[in-house]
Design a protein around this motif. Structure first.
Motif, PDB file in Angstrom:
ATOM      1  N   VAL A 220       0.837  -1.203   0.000  1.00  0.00           N
ATOM      2  CA  VAL A 220       0.000   0.000   0.000  1.00  0.00           C
ATOM      3  C   VAL A 220       0.871   1.252   0.000  1.00  0.00           C
ATOM      4  O   VAL A 220       0.630   2.211  -0.752  1.00  0.00           O
ATOM      5  CB  VAL A 220      -0.946  -0.009   1.225  1.00  0.00           C
ATOM      6  N   THR A 221       1.911   1.263   0.848  1.00  0.00           N
ATOM      7  CA  THR A 221       2.808   2.419   0.910  1.00  0.00           C
ATOM      8  C   THR A 221       3.546   2.612  -0.403  1.00  0.00           C
ATOM      9  O   THR A 221       3.709   3.745  -0.888  1.00  0.00           O
ATOM     10  CB  THR A 221       3.818   2.242   2.060  1.00  0.00           C
ATOM     11  N   ALA A 222       3.999   1.510  -0.993  1.00  0.00           N
ATOM     12  CA  ALA A 222       4.716   1.590  -2.267  1.00  0.00           C
ATOM     13  C   ALA A 222       3.824   2.141  -3.369  1.00  0.00           C
ATOM     14  O   ALA A 222       4.271   2.931  -4.216  1.00  0.00           O
ATOM     15  CB  ALA A 222       5.244   0.203  -2.653  1.00  0.00           C
ATOM     16  N   ILE A 223       2.561   1.745  -3.365  1.00  0.00           N
ATOM     17  CA  ILE A 223       1.623   2.258  -4.383  1.00  0.00           C
ATOM     18  C   ILE A 223       1.433   3.760  -4.219  1.00  0.00           C
ATOM     19  O   ILE A 223       1.526   4.528  -5.178  1.00  0.00           O
ATOM     20  CB  ILE A 223       0.274   1.515  -4.296  1.00  0.00           C
ATOM     21  N   GLY A 224       1.166   4.190  -2.982  1.00  0.00           N
ATOM     22  CA  GLY A 224       0.927   5.611  -2.747  1.00  0.00           C
ATOM     23  C   GLY A 224       2.120   6.474  -3.100  1.00  0.00           C
ATOM     24  O   GLY A 224       2.005   7.459  -3.842  1.00  0.00           O
ATOM     25  N   LEU A 225       3.286   6.119  -2.578  1.00  0.00           N
ATOM     26  CA  LEU A 225       4.481   6.927  -2.825  1.00  0.00           C
ATOM     27  C   LEU A 225       5.016   6.716  -4.240  1.00  0.00           C
ATOM     28  O   LEU A 225       5.548   7.653  -4.851  1.00  0.00           O
ATOM     29  CB  LEU A 225       5.560   6.585  -1.792  1.00  0.00           C
ATOM     30  N   GLY A 226       4.883   5.490  -4.750  1.00  0.00           N
ATOM     31  CA  GLY A 226       5.381   5.208  -6.099  1.00  0.00           C
ATOM     32  C   GLY A 226       4.620   5.974  -7.164  1.00  0.00           C
ATOM     33  O   GLY A 226       5.217   6.566  -8.075  1.00  0.00           O
ATOM     34  N   VAL A 227       3.305   5.989  -7.046  1.00  0.00           N
ATOM     35  CA  VAL A 227       2.500   6.754  -8.004  1.00  0.00           C
ATOM     36  C   VAL A 227       2.788   8.244  -7.859  1.00  0.00           C
ATOM     37  O   VAL A 227       2.846   8.990  -8.852  1.00  0.00           O
ATOM     38  CB  VAL A 227       1.001   6.457  -7.805  1.00  0.00           C
ATOM     39  N   GLY A 228       2.980   8.693  -6.621  1.00  0.00           N
ATOM     40  CA  GLY A 228       3.344  10.092  -6.400  1.00  0.00           C
ATOM     41  C   GLY A 228       4.643  10.455  -7.096  1.00  0.00           C
ATOM     42  O   GLY A 228       4.757  11.520  -7.720  1.00  0.00           O
ATOM     43  N   TYR A 229       5.623   9.571  -6.999  1.00  0.00           N
ATOM     44  CA  TYR A 229       6.914   9.834  -7.650  1.00  0.00           C
ATOM     45  C   TYR A 229       6.765   9.830  -9.171  1.00  0.00           C
ATOM     46  O   TYR A 229       7.415  10.615  -9.874  1.00  0.00           O
ATOM     47  CB  TYR A 229       7.932   8.785  -7.215  1.00  0.00           C
ATOM     48  N   ALA A 230       5.878   8.958  -9.693  1.00  0.00           N
ATOM     49  CA  ALA A 230       5.643   8.924 -11.140  1.00  0.00           C
ATOM     50  C   ALA A 230       5.069  10.252 -11.617  1.00  0.00           C
ATOM     51  O   ALA A 230       5.457  10.762 -12.685  1.00  0.00           O
ATOM     52  CB  ALA A 230       4.706   7.771 -11.488  1.00  0.00           C
ATOM     53  N   THR A 231       4.161  10.834 -10.842  1.00  0.00           N
ATOM     54  CA  THR A 231       3.613  12.133 -11.237  1.00  0.00           C
ATOM     55  C   THR A 231       4.679  13.219 -11.174  1.00  0.00           C
ATOM     56  O   THR A 231       4.686  14.147 -11.992  1.00  0.00           O
ATOM     57  CB  THR A 231       2.438  12.531 -10.322  1.00  0.00           C
ATOM     58  N   TYR A 232       5.593  13.105 -10.211  1.00  0.00           N
ATOM     59  CA  TYR A 232       6.694  14.072 -10.112  1.00  0.00           C
ATOM     60  C   TYR A 232       7.580  14.006 -11.356  1.00  0.00           C
ATOM     61  O   TYR A 232       8.033  15.038 -11.876  1.00  0.00           O
ATOM     62  CB  TYR A 232       7.499  13.782  -8.851  1.00  0.00           C
ATOM     63  N   LEU A 233       7.805  12.786 -11.870  1.00  0.00           N
ATOM     64  CA  LEU A 233       8.663  12.618 -13.049  1.00  0.00           C
ATOM     65  C   LEU A 233       8.048  13.223 -14.303  1.00  0.00           C
ATOM     66  O   LEU A 233       8.782  13.637 -15.213  1.00  0.00           O
ATOM     67  CB  LEU A 233       8.950  11.126 -13.278  1.00  0.00           C
ATOM     68  N   VAL A 234       6.698  13.289 -14.350  1.00  0.00           N
ATOM     69  CA  VAL A 234       6.057  13.870 -15.532  1.00  0.00           C
ATOM     70  C   VAL A 234       5.762  15.352 -15.334  1.00  0.00           C
ATOM     71  O   VAL A 234       5.065  15.960 -16.147  1.00  0.00           O
ATOM     72  CB  VAL A 234       4.758  13.119 -15.898  1.00  0.00           C
ATOM     73  N   GLY A 235       6.294  15.934 -14.249  1.00  0.00           N
ATOM     74  CA  GLY A 235       6.186  17.371 -14.053  1.00  0.00           C
ATOM     75  C   GLY A 235       5.007  17.829 -13.237  1.00  0.00           C
ATOM     76  O   GLY A 235       4.696  19.021 -13.217  1.00  0.00           O
ATOM     77  N   LEU A 236       4.324  16.888 -12.553  1.00  0.00           N
ATOM     78  CA  LEU A 236       3.201  17.256 -11.699  1.00  0.00           C
ATOM     79  C   LEU A 236       3.578  17.105 -10.232  1.00  0.00           C
ATOM     80  O   LEU A 236       4.672  16.654  -9.902  1.00  0.00           O
ATOM     81  CB  LEU A 236       1.979  16.391 -12.030  1.00  0.00           C
ATOM     82  N   SER A 237       2.659  17.429  -9.347  1.00  0.00           N
ATOM     83  CA  SER A 237       2.927  17.404  -7.911  1.00  0.00           C
ATOM     84  C   SER A 237       3.031  15.975  -7.389  1.00  0.00           C
ATOM     85  O   SER A 237       2.216  15.109  -7.716  1.00  0.00           O
ATOM     86  CB  SER A 237       1.816  18.145  -7.158  1.00  0.00           C
ATOM     87  N   PHE A 238       4.038  15.742  -6.560  1.00  0.00           N
ATOM     88  CA  PHE A 238       4.236  14.462  -5.893  1.00  0.00           C
ATOM     89  C   PHE A 238       3.001  14.109  -5.045  1.00  0.00           C
ATOM     90  O   PHE A 238       2.480  12.992  -5.089  1.00  0.00           O
ATOM     91  CB  PHE A 238       5.498  14.559  -5.033  1.00  0.00           C
ATOM     92  N   ALA A 239       2.502  15.088  -4.275  1.00  0.00           N
ATOM     93  CA  ALA A 239       1.348  14.865  -3.404  1.00  0.00           C
ATOM     94  C   ALA A 239       0.078  14.612  -4.228  1.00  0.00           C
ATOM     95  O   ALA A 239      -0.782  13.822  -3.824  1.00  0.00           O
ATOM     96  CB  ALA A 239       1.146  16.068  -2.487  1.00  0.00           C
ATOM     97  N   PHE A 240      -0.035  15.276  -5.397  1.00  0.00           N
ATOM     98  CA  PHE A 240      -1.195  15.076  -6.260  1.00  0.00           C
ATOM     99  C   PHE A 240      -1.281  13.617  -6.719  1.00  0.00           C
ATOM    100  O   PHE A 240      -2.350  13.000  -6.694  1.00  0.00           O
ATOM    101  CB  PHE A 240      -1.101  16.005  -7.472  1.00  0.00           C
ATOM    102  N   GLY A 241      -0.170  13.044  -7.097  1.00  0.00           N
ATOM    103  CA  GLY A 241      -0.149  11.639  -7.518  1.00  0.00           C
ATOM    104  C   GLY A 241      -0.558  10.700  -6.401  1.00  0.00           C
ATOM    105  O   GLY A 241      -1.280   9.717  -6.615  1.00  0.00           O
ATOM    106  N   ALA A 242      -0.092  10.995  -5.179  1.00  0.00           N
ATOM    107  CA  ALA A 242      -0.462  10.163  -4.041  1.00  0.00           C
ATOM    108  C   ALA A 242      -1.966  10.214  -3.786  1.00  0.00           C
ATOM    109  O   ALA A 242      -2.604   9.201  -3.467  1.00  0.00           O
ATOM    110  CB  ALA A 242       0.306  10.608  -2.796  1.00  0.00           C
ATOM    111  N   PHE A 243      -2.548  11.408  -3.944  1.00  0.00           N
ATOM    112  CA  PHE A 243      -3.991  11.556  -3.750  1.00  0.00           C
ATOM    113  C   PHE A 243      -4.763  10.737  -4.785  1.00  0.00           C
ATOM    114  O   PHE A 243      -5.732  10.043  -4.447  1.00  0.00           O
ATOM    115  CB  PHE A 243      -4.376  13.030  -3.846  1.00  0.00           C
ATOM    116  N   VAL A 244      -4.337  10.798  -6.033  1.00  0.00           N
ATOM    117  CA  VAL A 244      -5.013  10.043  -7.093  1.00  0.00           C
ATOM    118  C   VAL A 244      -4.913   8.545  -6.823  1.00  0.00           C
ATOM    119  O   VAL A 244      -5.887   7.796  -6.992  1.00  0.00           O
ATOM    120  CB  VAL A 244      -4.422  10.396  -8.467  1.00  0.00           C
ATOM    121  N   ALA A 245      -3.738   8.083  -6.387  1.00  0.00           N
ATOM    122  CA  ALA A 245      -3.578   6.666  -6.056  1.00  0.00           C
ATOM    123  C   ALA A 245      -4.546   6.250  -4.957  1.00  0.00           C
ATOM    124  O   ALA A 245      -5.151   5.168  -5.012  1.00  0.00           O
ATOM    125  CB  ALA A 245      -2.140   6.394  -5.624  1.00  0.00           C
ATOM    126  N   GLY A 246      -4.718   7.111  -3.957  1.00  0.00           N
ATOM    127  CA  GLY A 246      -5.665   6.816  -2.890  1.00  0.00           C
ATOM    128  C   GLY A 246      -7.089   6.743  -3.398  1.00  0.00           C
ATOM    129  O   GLY A 246      -7.869   5.862  -2.999  1.00  0.00           O
TER     130      GLY A 246
END
Length: 661
Positions: A220-246
């Motif tokens: 669960v932690t890997a999904i939340g933080l991993g998706v967040g990091y993926a959004t950071y790599l495409v130029g979006l917010s790290f926290a935004f990606g974590a929210f979408v994963a949730g």
């Protein structure tokens, strides 16, 4: 030890500060912020050495905070207050941003800083409000539902703000840059919902099948933080990606377990975030700019409070709701810290601006429980000045109500009581402030009045002065107090049965002269205990002794020792123990003085006597020599023909009749 030592010191100090805040009935996050102030670089004494590393770890706290928010998010939560939440909250955000822009202009700031001020002050604190509502007993009221619904939408609005506001640094890019960010966000959302809804549940199903809780938490932690990091790599917010994963995970079968497992980790890293906020709070800045801070606090508090009150009125919420919402949501919230940190890291705002916002936000949070607690007192004054409030009667009899039951609260419990009273033909009326519940009562054919049950005018419409019983089903202690106190003023003989939301409120009801209390969680626990002991083949008398001991220990003596209440509990337990039908032996019955053997009940009817309730005591499986007495409650078991035969045996003597089917 470097960062490890800093984390150990921070957790110990945060624990101590959190303990102090808990004793003061303040939100724990204020204790975490205080710990950061104590250990920060501006206060001297014990200071952490790796503050920058703590701030980096705090970014994980922000991501986990938004990840958990995504897991908790559900459109079902907004249904009872969907209009003010989904339509009113965007209006509130725009109005608050406009308020902040005007304040910034008055302070002489440029347009960009003024816009950032408006965005930051537009958000209120979910954590502070939830803690305040729990402490004050307001959870479950219409006011609390309105506040929570608006807070959910506010929290969702953080995500687009985090994307759009930093783009204001480059005005030459214009709408193109912001449009590109919006396109990226939309593409990412579409990809996540398309792939995530199919892939993530499969992954979690496989991990859950392994049976390891630790591995599930790690996944669960890997999904939340991993998706967040993926959004950071495409130029979006790290926290935004974590929210979408949730949000994606919340729709799966594993959303509730994921949320349950991630909460402790979220709270731990959240501690680091709020402590890092406190480290940036400069006490010297507060004293040097006290006038400006207080002015900003007053302008924001009064302005936001007025906006919330007007919106509540606009969406047709009356009585105490506009006042409660205004005094509850006036503060600046924790996600404002997240937004301000982004503004600071992107050079959108300067350090002085950040300190001003941070200081004002912390003060507004500290004041929230104090100001919100004045809702009842201010509403009392309002009722004295303005006595004409909306009153709507539905399915109301034209006749004069007398010796009827007043049900305060039209929720699930209130409707259950109303349904039974309706079947028994007992006169009753419900009073409710939630329009959604009023419509449900209307559809069910229940007589109901829309209004505040504590209001004198409403109680006149309820004919409270002629009522025989008041049933208070609302869990909010403040609301219950007001209703009971007003009812006692107009009818000092009325009996009151009230719902107990927390044993801590027993003394409050005791002062009101109410001893007929029902604590739903306790009753559920008692019934589970009974059934568990039955499955363990514990004798019925011992089960009854243990459960009644629990009742006497946990509830008021007046509740625990009522003979009728004890008898009902004993009969309930006996019905679990036997498949039976109850009969009441009344005066003049031919069985009085006869033994079971002499009556030849089994021989003549085929039915068996399997239990007797006498003087509050249960006697299971009485022998043939047992003699019946007046007022015995007799438990009979047998086939349908046997029960029919038993009834035929009694045809010539109708003084003995079935009381319980």
């Amino acid at each position: 030890m470097g960062i490890a030592t800093d984390i150990i010191i921070l957790i110990v100090v945060a624990f101590a500060c959190g303990l102090v805040m808990q004793r003061l009935r303040q939100p724990l996050i204020l204790g975490y912020i205080l710990a950061g102030v104590i250990l920060g670089p501006y206060t001297g004494g014990l200071t952490l050495t790796e503050i920058h590393d703590i701030e980096l770890l705090a970014e994980i706290g922000v991501a986990l905070l938004l990840f958990a928010l995504g897991l908790e998010f559900s459109l079902k939560d907004l249904k009872p207050v969907k209009y003010i939440a989904l339509l009113g909250t965007p209006l509130q955000l725009l109005a608050s941003i406009g308020l902040g822009f005007c304040i910034g202009t008055v302070f002489g700031w440029d347009w960009r800083s003024s816009l950032w001020l408006g965005a930051v002050i537009s958000l209120s604190s979910t954590m502070v409000i939830l803690k305040t509502l729990m402490n004050q007993g307001w959870l479950g009221t219409l006011s609390s539902k309105v506040m929570i619904g608006m807070l959910i939408v506010q929290d969702l609005a953080v995500v687009p703000m985090m994307i759009i506001l930093p783009q204001l640094n480059d005005p030459s890019a214009g709408l193109g840059t912001m449009g590109m960010a919006a396109v990226k966000a939309a593409a990412f959302l579409a990809t996540m919902f398309f792939i995530g809804n199919r892939l993530l549940p499969i992954i979690l199903r496989y991990i859950a099948g392994i049976g390891s809780r630790e591995l599930f938490l790690l996944a669960v932690t890997a999904i939340g933080l991993g998706v967040g990091y993926a959004t950071y790599l495409v130029g979006l917010s790290f926290a935004f990606g974590a929210f979408v994963a949730g949000m994606v995970l919340s729709e799966s079968d594993y959303g509730h377990q994921a949320l349950s497992d991630i909460i402790p980790l979220r709270d731990l890293f959240g501690l680091l975030f709020f402590a890092s906020v406190g480290m940036l709070l400069d006490p010297a800045f507060l004293f040097n700019n006290l006038g400006q801070v207080l002015l900003l606090l007053i302008l924001v508090g009064v302005g936001k409070g007025g906006i919330f009150a007007l919106l509540a009125i606009l969406f047709r919420y009356g009585n105490v709701v506009p006042l409660a919402v205004a005094l509850g949501l006036f503060q600046i919230g924790e996600f404002s810290f997240v937004l301000a940190r982004i503004g600071l890291s992107t050079d959108s705002i300067d350090k002085e601006f950040y300190n001003l916002i941070l200081t004002t936000a912390v003060l507004s949070m500290v004041l929230t429980p104090i100001i919100s607690s004045q809702t009842g007192r201010l509403y009392g004054l309002k009722k004295k000045w303005f006595r004409h409030e909306p009153l709507q009667s539905i399915n109301f009899s034209e006749g004069v109500l007398h010796d009827h039951v007043v049900i305060a609260g039209g929720g699930r419990v209130g409707f259950q009581v109303a349904a039974v009273l309706q079947q028994l033909g007992t006169a009753f009326v419900i009073v409710e402030l939630d329009q959604h519940r009023v419509e449900e009562a209307k559809a069910a054919g229940f007589p109901i009045i829309y209004g505040d049950g504590s209001h004198e005018v409403v109680q006149e419409a309820l004919a409270m002065n002629r009522a025989s019983l008041l049933v208070v089903t609302t869990p909010g202690i403040v609301v219950a107090q007001a209703i009971i106190r007003q009812a006692r003023q107009v009818n000092d003989h009325i009996r009151v049965v009230a719902r107990l939301a927390d044993p801590a409120f027993i003394d409050v009801f005791k002062e009101l002269g109410v001893s007929d209390l029902v604590y739903p969680e306790f009753e559920a626990g008692l019934e589970i205990t009974r059934q568990a002991l039955l499955h363990l083949h514990i004798p019925a008398p011992e089960i009854e002794r243990q459960t009644q001991a629990m009742r006497r220990q946990l509830l008021l003596p007046g509740v625990a020792e009522k003979e009728e209440y004890l008898t009902l509990g004993q009969m309930r337990m006996a019905e679990h123990h036997f498949d039976l039908q109850w009969f009441h032996v009344v005066a003049g019955n031919g069985l009085i003085g006869k033994s079971i053997g002499e009556a030849e009940i089994r021989k003549t009817t085929g039915a068996s006597v399997v239990g007797i309730l006498r003087s509050g005591g249960l006697m299971p499986n009485p022998d043939a020599g047992f003699r019946f007495q007046e007022n015995d409650l007799v438990a009979i078991i047998g086939s349908g023909d046997a029960l029919t035969g038993f009834q035929r045996l009694l045809e010539g003597d109708d003084t003995m009749r079935p009381d319980f089917a």
